[in-house]
Design an enzyme around this catalytic site. Sequence first.
Site, PDB file in Angstrom:
ATOM      1  N   ARG A  73       6.432   2.345  25.450  1.00 44.82           N
ATOM      2  CA  ARG A  73       6.101   1.193  25.223  1.00 44.82           C
ATOM      3  C   ARG A  73       4.560   1.271  24.918  1.00 44.82           C
ATOM      4  O   ARG A  73       4.018   0.397  24.200  1.00 44.82           O
ATOM      5  CB  ARG A  73       6.004   0.185  26.555  1.00 44.82           C
ATOM      6  CG  ARG A  73       5.423  -0.861  26.602  1.00 44.82           C
ATOM      7  CD  ARG A  73       6.139  -1.956  27.606  1.00 44.82           C
ATOM      8  NE  ARG A  73       5.936  -1.329  28.953  1.00 44.82           N
ATOM      9  CZ  ARG A  73       4.746  -1.195  29.674  1.00 44.82           C
ATOM     10  NH1 ARG A  73       3.710  -1.509  28.890  1.00 44.82           N
ATOM     11  NH2 ARG A  73       4.701  -0.656  30.811  1.00 44.82           N
ATOM     12  N   TYR A 125       6.660 -21.866   8.945  1.00 42.74           N
ATOM     13  CA  TYR A 125       7.763 -21.396   9.899  1.00 42.74           C
ATOM     14  C   TYR A 125       7.792 -22.090  11.257  1.00 42.74           C
ATOM     15  O   TYR A 125       6.705 -22.260  11.920  1.00 42.74           O
ATOM     16  CB  TYR A 125       7.838 -19.764  10.071  1.00 42.74           C
ATOM     17  CG  TYR A 125       9.046 -19.457  10.913  1.00 42.74           C
ATOM     18  CD1 TYR A 125      10.210 -19.507  10.301  1.00 42.74           C
ATOM     19  CD2 TYR A 125       8.892 -18.912  12.331  1.00 42.74           C
ATOM     20  CE1 TYR A 125      11.381 -19.129  11.046  1.00 42.74           C
ATOM     21  CE2 TYR A 125       9.815 -18.667  13.042  1.00 42.74           C
ATOM     22  CZ  TYR A 125      11.078 -18.796  12.264  1.00 42.74           C
ATOM     23  OH  TYR A 125      12.315 -18.357  13.226  1.00 42.74           O
ATOM     24  N   ASP A 196       1.151 -15.178   6.302  1.00 46.04           N
ATOM     25  CA  ASP A 196       2.624 -15.018   6.620  1.00 46.04           C
ATOM     26  C   ASP A 196       3.168 -14.520   5.058  1.00 46.04           C
ATOM     27  O   ASP A 196       3.415 -15.407   4.288  1.00 46.04           O
ATOM     28  CB  ASP A 196       3.450 -16.177   7.136  1.00 46.04           C
ATOM     29  CG  ASP A 196       4.890 -15.650   7.822  1.00 46.04           C
ATOM     30  OD1 ASP A 196       5.235 -15.005   6.914  1.00 46.04           O
ATOM     31  OD2 ASP A 196       5.317 -16.314   8.614  1.00 46.04           O
ATOM     32  N   LYS A 221      13.892 -10.246   7.569  1.00 46.45           N
ATOM     33  CA  LYS A 221      14.004 -10.920   6.164  1.00 46.45           C
ATOM     34  C   LYS A 221      14.212  -9.657   5.236  1.00 46.45           C
ATOM     35  O   LYS A 221      15.197  -8.827   5.363  1.00 46.45           O
ATOM     36  CB  LYS A 221      13.254 -11.633   5.928  1.00 46.45           C
ATOM     37  CG  LYS A 221      12.890 -12.749   7.166  1.00 46.45           C
ATOM     38  CD  LYS A 221      14.050 -13.486   7.777  1.00 46.45           C
ATOM     39  CE  LYS A 221      13.845 -14.247   8.963  1.00 46.45           C
ATOM     40  NZ  LYS A 221      12.726 -15.225   9.253  1.00 46.45           N
TER      41      LYS A 221
HETATM   42  C1  LIG Z   1      11.896 -15.657  10.176  1.00 48.21           C
HETATM   43  C2  LIG Z   1      10.411 -15.936   9.966  1.00 48.21           C
HETATM   44  C3  LIG Z   1       9.411 -15.559  11.010  1.00 48.21           C
HETATM   45  C4  LIG Z   1       9.719 -15.196  12.435  1.00 48.21           C
HETATM   46  O1  LIG Z   1      10.438 -13.864  12.278  1.00 48.21           O
HETATM   47  P1  LIG Z   1      11.415 -13.223  13.358  1.00 48.21           P
HETATM   48  O2  LIG Z   1      11.741 -11.998  12.723  1.00 48.21           O
HETATM   49  O3  LIG Z   1      12.590 -14.191  13.437  1.00 48.21           O
HETATM   50  O4  LIG Z   1      10.932 -13.491  14.706  1.00 48.21           O
HETATM   51  C5  LIG Z   1       8.073 -15.814  10.761  1.00 48.21           C
HETATM   52  N1  LIG Z   1       7.686 -16.300   9.500  1.00 48.21           N
HETATM   53  C6  LIG Z   1       8.598 -16.512   8.627  1.00 48.21           C
HETATM   54  C7  LIG Z   1       8.058 -17.148   7.125  1.00 48.21           C
HETATM   55  C8  LIG Z   1       9.938 -16.525   8.827  1.00 48.21           C
HETATM   56  O5  LIG Z   1      10.822 -16.786   7.780  1.00 48.21           O
END
Ligand SMILES: *Cc1c(COP(=O)(O)O)cnc(C)c1O
Length: 396
Positions: A73, A125, A196, A221
């Site tokens: 951790r 998001y 992001d 993703k």
């Molecule tokens: C899915 C997503 C997130 C969050 O990510 P997780 O892996 O589901 O916690 C943040 N930003 C965008 C643009 C996303 O599509």
Amino acid sequence: MTTTPKPAQSGNGPVGLDPRTTVVHAGRPDRVAGEPLNAPLVLASTFHADTAAGLAAHDGSPGAVSASRIYSRNDSTPGWEALEDAIGELEGGEAVAFGSGMAAVAAVVDTLPVGSLVALPSDCYHGVGELVGDAAAVGRFRIERYDVADTAAAIDAAGRADLLWLESPTNPMMDVADLPALCAAGRTAGALVAVDNTFATPLLQQPLALGATVSVHSATKFIGGHADLLLGLVVTADAALTAALRRRRALAGAVPGALEAFLALRGLRTLALRLDAGQAGAHILAQRLRDHPAVRRVRYPGLSDDPGHRRTVAQANGFGAVLAFEVADARTADRLCAAVRVVSAATSLGGVESTIERRSKMPGAHIPAGLLRLSVGCEAVEDLWADLSRALAAAG
Ligand SMILES: *Cc1c(COP(=O)(O)O)cnc(C)c1O
């Protein structure tokens, strides 16, 4: 197409390679005869202590402090290090891996002092809005929402912000921000500027080179790419911030699993190929959906008349594999989702399998009732179009 990703600067391979090669080669172990090509999957919470260093500490010997890892951790494990090396190399900074995209977002937000003003896109998001919204509800932050596509309004908001949160393209409305202008405005005002970069991936967009302080990914993703893991990443060239993020990860326990990190790196190896397929498919489907009588509007920055087209050409290396389109109402959208047989009706995006979702199911009053988000995978595009056009007809 002006952004040239930084050439590889670290790792064990030759420097100056095309990023398409870097995704294949970065983060591999040294080339030693008889040793594996890939960073092995190491399942371990605990590592043998360096007892020699511990004993040496009693007589004050130099080098008495052990540099070895003790507990997974607190200390990077071999699997995350390989993934972090690869992503850092691709985006020109140091990457810190987290247990999910939201854990990565939370770690960035948690670096802010109480009372900070967080400028958030009016479309982004939903989890980010909820996370910061909950913190604001208990008096921790103030929030200002702005429209990423409206550069003048966004620059105005950036001037007041302690954290300028950017997302481009946005999820799910596919708005595109003028990243160089907004990053510069935020930095000039002394804000932490976060982008992001989940939809664009390190191959299509380089937030640090465009002026951001940090780039954030949901590697769940496109980087993972197979809808089989959760993982997040933050990349920054600010060493103090990297240290703060690593400390936060250790103390909050927001660490990725070893298997997830292994799979994310394995996914990264084919990112260029998967994106090629998804982008080509998205482009064709966006054009055909635009011409379909049941479709009111399509948002895909690859369409030359899309509001985000010129900005994307100026700041990114491609248009991505996600598009949004609008049908008459929520009922029609739900019927379409129930009728698809090749595309999967499912949340999330960025996988080899195409997924579709009515996004007004998620929080966000601005999302049109009939808006569908389509993530285009690696299937043959004519199979996808046959499926979608049949589903559109069935939805009425
Ligand atoms: C899915 C997503 C997130 C969050 O990510 P997780 O892996 O589901 O916690 C943040 N930003 C965008 C643009 C996303 O599509």
